[in-house]
Design a protein around this motif. Structure first.
Motif, short mmCIF file in Angstrom:
data_model
loop_
_atom_site.label_atom_id
_atom_site.label_comp_id
_atom_site.label_asym_id
_atom_site.label_seq_id
_atom_site.Cartn_x
_atom_site.Cartn_y
_atom_site.Cartn_z
N GLN A 1 0.80 -1.23 0.00
CA GLN A 1 0.00 0.00 0.00
C GLN A 1 0.84 1.27 0.00
OE1 GLN A 1 -3.54 -1.51 2.87
NE2 GLN A 1 -3.81 0.57 2.09
N GLN A 2 2.13 1.15 0.15
CA GLN A 2 2.98 2.34 0.00
C GLN A 2 2.96 2.84 -1.44
OE1 GLN A 2 6.76 2.02 2.83
NE2 GLN A 2 6.40 0.07 1.79
N TRP A 3 2.66 1.96 -2.39
CA TRP A 3 2.63 2.34 -3.80
C TRP A 3 1.28 2.08 -4.46
CZ3 TRP A 3 6.74 -0.28 -1.51
CH2 TRP A 3 7.92 0.47 -1.40
N LEU A 4 0.32 1.58 -3.70
CA LEU A 4 -1.00 1.30 -4.24
C LEU A 4 -2.07 2.08 -3.50
CD1 LEU A 4 -0.88 -2.62 -4.56
CD2 LEU A 4 -0.54 -0.94 -6.39
N GLN A 5 -3.14 2.41 -4.19
CA GLN A 5 -4.29 2.98 -3.53
C GLN A 5 -5.00 1.88 -2.73
OE1 GLN A 5 -6.27 4.66 -7.03
NE2 GLN A 5 -5.76 6.71 -6.30
N SER A 6 -5.67 2.30 -1.67
CA SER A 6 -6.32 1.32 -0.80
C SER A 6 -7.37 0.49 -1.55
CB SER A 6 -6.97 2.03 0.39
OG SER A 6 -7.96 2.96 -0.04
N GLY A 7 -8.10 1.12 -2.47
CA GLY A 7 -9.10 0.39 -3.23
C GLY A 7 -8.49 -0.69 -4.11
N THR A 8 -7.38 -0.36 -4.76
CA THR A 8 -6.70 -1.36 -5.61
C THR A 8 -6.21 -2.53 -4.78
OG1 THR A 8 -6.00 0.39 -7.14
CG2 THR A 8 -4.83 -1.71 -7.25
N ALA A 9 -5.63 -2.23 -3.62
CA ALA A 9 -5.14 -3.30 -2.74
C ALA A 9 -6.29 -4.22 -2.31
CB ALA A 9 -4.45 -2.71 -1.52
N SER A 10 -7.44 -3.63 -2.00
CA SER A 10 -8.58 -4.45 -1.56
C SER A 10 -9.10 -5.34 -2.69
CB SER A 10 -9.71 -3.54 -1.05
OG SER A 10 -10.33 -2.84 -2.10
N ILE A 11 -9.06 -4.83 -3.92
CA ILE A 11 -9.53 -5.64 -5.06
C ILE A 11 -8.58 -6.82 -5.29
CG2 ILE A 11 -9.86 -5.64 -7.55
CD1 ILE A 11 -10.83 -2.74 -7.30
N LEU A 12 -7.28 -6.55 -5.27
CA LEU A 12 -6.31 -7.64 -5.45
C LEU A 12 -6.44 -8.66 -4.33
CD1 LEU A 12 -3.21 -5.56 -6.56
CD2 LEU A 12 -4.53 -7.14 -7.98
#
Length: 331
Positions: free
Chosen positions: A115-126
């Motif tokens: 999550q240092q390089w990803l948005q929280s929404g993208t991390a949750s989808i992955l």
């Protein structure tokens, strides 16, 4: 935890002599259990939001330590209140150590690092690939949960959804963003292996004791790792960061386990798996409202493919379609 299994089907003859298959009642989602399911999705989806706030001041491994360290006394008090005795066998605590690594220490660390390089929404989808990978892992490693065509197809669709999210650029160059996405996928795989480990080794233990044991095990593992890699945690933090850390520990971990077991008891494991589809919308909404995040269309398209993979792996959507077709025909 073991999924409830259908014990069998009783054949009954109707007036025309045809045989009808009568299945035992399957737990259904009542309004109360649906509300609990949404609450669980909210607190788990909120973990990605809390992490984004905490990452402003705290490194990722230390956030993972805070999450399990402060959840530990809360779960311990709940176990005492429920009168659950602590296991004395060393092998049980060794199993909790492995479970703590697979279900907490490793995935929390990988997600927060990513999550240092990803948005929280993208991390949750992955992270939503956990369910499809879990079904595939169980099919490969557990004798009583064979790898069915549905599970294999669901896993392939999950991978296809990941490919849509990462995009063709990730195939040409591995930058930090691509590594961050792979880290979150590694967390999903760790969760999948934790599910197999729990079903194999810890199925006979009380559910709340399993939650307490794995959090204790992950705290034991994370403390030296943080001291070695990130140093002594800083305590002089802004109130917003402390609030985010408290949310991770008390809401997204301690409260989440209470909701998890309540839903499992009321609605069964199959319905509980639906929470995977609900977590990303909550995480995306929180990120958009409070963090100003805007996800690209590819993220939503990838989520749709992953969600389709989960439904194919679950199988109930296909069964409902076949049932509707069978009973919808004219006699």
């Amino acid at each position: 935890m073991r999924r409830n299994r259908v014990a069998g089907a009783a054949a009954a003859c109707d007036e025309t002599g045809k045989q009808e298959m009568t299945l035992p009642a399957v737990p259904r989602l009542t309004p109360a259990s649906t509300a609990l399911l949404c609450a669980l999705a909210a607190v788990w989806g909120g973990s990605f939001f809390f992490a984004e706030i905490a990452l402003q001041e705290v490194p990722p491994l230390t956030i993972a330590l805070h999450r399990v360290f402060w959840a530990l006394p809360a779960l311990f008090c709940l176990a005492l209140w429920q009168g659950i005795p602590l296991p004395r066998a060393p092998r049980v605590w060794a199993a909790y150590l492995v479970m703590g690594a697979l279900n907490n220490a490793i995935p929390f660390s990988l997600i927060f690092w990513g999550q240092q390089w990803l948005q929280s929404g993208t991390a949750s989808i992955l992270n939503g690939t956990t369910a499809v990978f879990g079904a595939a892992a169980a099919g490969l490693l557990l004798r009583d949960e064979p790898l069915t065509p549905n599970k294999a197809a669901g896993a392939l669709l999950g991978l296809a959804g990941v490919a849509v999210i990462m995009g063709p650029a990730a195939l040409n160059a591995l930058d930090l963003r691509s590594l961050a996405q792979l880290a979150v996928l590694g967390a999903a795989l760790s969760y999948a292996l934790a599910s197999v480990w729990g079903k194999t080794v810890l199925a006979g233990q009380p559910p709340m004791m399993n939650a307490l044991g794995m959090v204790a095990g992950s705290t034991f593992l994370m403390a030296p790792a943080v001291l070695l890699l990130e140093g002594v945690p800083q305590m002089a933090l802004p109130a917003s960061v402390w609030g985010a850390l408290a949310g991770l520990a008390l809401l997204s971990t301690a409260l989440a386990y209470l909701l998890y077991f309540a839903i499992l008891r009321r609605a069964g494991a199959a319905n509980l798996m639906l929470v995977t589809l609900l977590i990303p919308p909550f995480a995306i909404a929180l990120g958009a409202l409070f963090l100003g995040e805007k996800l690209p269309p590819s993220a939503f398209a990838g989520f749709a493919v992953i969600a389709l993979g989960l439904m194919v792996s679950d199988g109930r959507l296909l069964q409902a379609g076949r049932k509707k077709g069978a009973f919808g025909k004219a006699p």
